[in-house]
Scaffold this active site. Sequence first.
Site, PDB file in Angstrom:
ATOM      1  N   SER A 153       0.826  -1.190   0.000  1.00 45.50           N
ATOM      2  CA  SER A 153       0.000   0.000   0.000  1.00 45.50           C
ATOM      3  C   SER A 153       0.874   1.260   0.000  1.00 45.50           C
ATOM      4  CB  SER A 153      -0.973  -0.037   1.189  1.00 45.50           C
ATOM      5  OG  SER A 153      -1.962   0.951   1.071  1.00 45.50           O
ATOM      6  N   ASP A 251      -9.687  -3.997  -5.633  1.00 43.37           N
ATOM      7  CA  ASP A 251      -9.007  -2.875  -4.991  1.00 43.37           C
ATOM      8  C   ASP A 251      -9.232  -1.618  -5.821  1.00 43.37           C
ATOM      9  OD1 ASP A 251      -7.272  -1.086  -3.777  1.00 43.37           O
ATOM     10  OD2 ASP A 251      -5.474  -2.300  -4.096  1.00 43.37           O
ATOM     11  N   HIS A 281      -7.933  -4.754  -1.357  1.00 40.82           N
ATOM     12  CA  HIS A 281      -6.771  -4.030  -0.850  1.00 40.82           C
ATOM     13  C   HIS A 281      -6.427  -4.526   0.564  1.00 40.82           C
ATOM     14  CE1 HIS A 281      -4.048  -0.559  -0.930  1.00 40.82           C
ATOM     15  NE2 HIS A 281      -4.272  -0.475   0.372  1.00 40.82           N
TER      16      HIS A 281
END
Length: 307
Positions: A153, A251, A281
Site C-alpha cells: 500500500s 481494490d 486491498h
Amino acid sequence: MTLHPEIAKFISGLPAHAPGPLDPVAMRAGDEAHVPPLDERLPLHAVDDVTARTAAGDVPVRIYTPAEADRYGVLVYFHGGAFFLGSLDTHDHVARSLAKETGLKVISVGYRLAPEAAFPAGLDDCYAVVRWAAEEGESLAWDGTTLAVAGDSSGGTFAAAVAARAHDDGFHRITHQILYYPSLDLDFDTDRYASLRENAVGYGMETAGLKPFNAFYLDSGADPADPLVSPVRRTDLTGLPPALVVTAEHDPLRDEGELYGRLLREAGVDATVSRYEGAGHGFVQHFSWIPEYHRVFDETAAFLGRH
C-alpha cells in the site's frame, strides 16, 4: 470473480466508520491492540530491534534473520497504513513471512508518520535505511548482491519512490522493487481509473475514503503532482530495478498499479504484474493466512530468484 468468502465475511462484520474527522492516535492504538503476542508469531532464527543511524537521523528498524548462514541477501520492507498508520508491530507478521519464504534478511523500517512528521520525513527515513543497509553490509552479513525494497500500500509508494530516488542519486545497489497493491497516484480522480469506480464500495477500502485517509500526508506537504509522491507521474522510468507489482482484483487502486507495471515495461524495465483474483486491498497484511493469498510470498521469492 467475486470477493473471497473469508474476506467477505470479515468485511461484513466491520463496524461502520463514525462520522467526523479521523483520529490518528486512536486509530493507531486500535491497530496495535490486535498485534498477536510474541509467542504466537512465526519463529525465525533471530529477530532484533536496532537503531539505524542514518543521514536522516536515528530510525528504528527490526531485522529478521530467517536461518543461520554466513551471508544473506537483504530486503528492506516498508509497511503500509496511508502514511499515518502502521508500525513495526502491526506488520511484523508480513516481515516474518517475507524472511521465511525468501530466505533473505529482512529489515523492516519504523519510519516517521504523518501528520506529526511532515513530508518527506517518512520517505527520507526509508531511503536512508536502504543506504545504511548497504553501508553496514558487513555487520549485516550482506552478501553484496541482492538488495531489494518492498512495501504494501503506502509502503509500496515508498518502495517505488525510493527506487527512483536512488537511481537519480546514482545509487545503483537496489536490485529489485516489490510493490504490493501500491498507491501510486494520489490525486484520486475517479475519472482516471476504472477500478476507482468499479471497486468503490463494498470491498473493505472504499474510494470515498481515499482522500480523508491520505489527507494527513497530503496536508503535510506531499504534492500529488510530485513523482516522489505519485510515482506513476514520473516521466522517465528507464534504468529502474526489476519490479514485481502485485494488485488485487477488488481494490480501488488496482488500475494505477497495473498502469505503472505497463509503463515500466514500456521503458525497458523487467516488470511483472500479478493480479490476485477475489482479493481486496490489504490482503497481504490481513489475509495472507488464506492459502491462495499466502502464495504471494512464494511468488516474491520466485521473482527475487529470477534476477
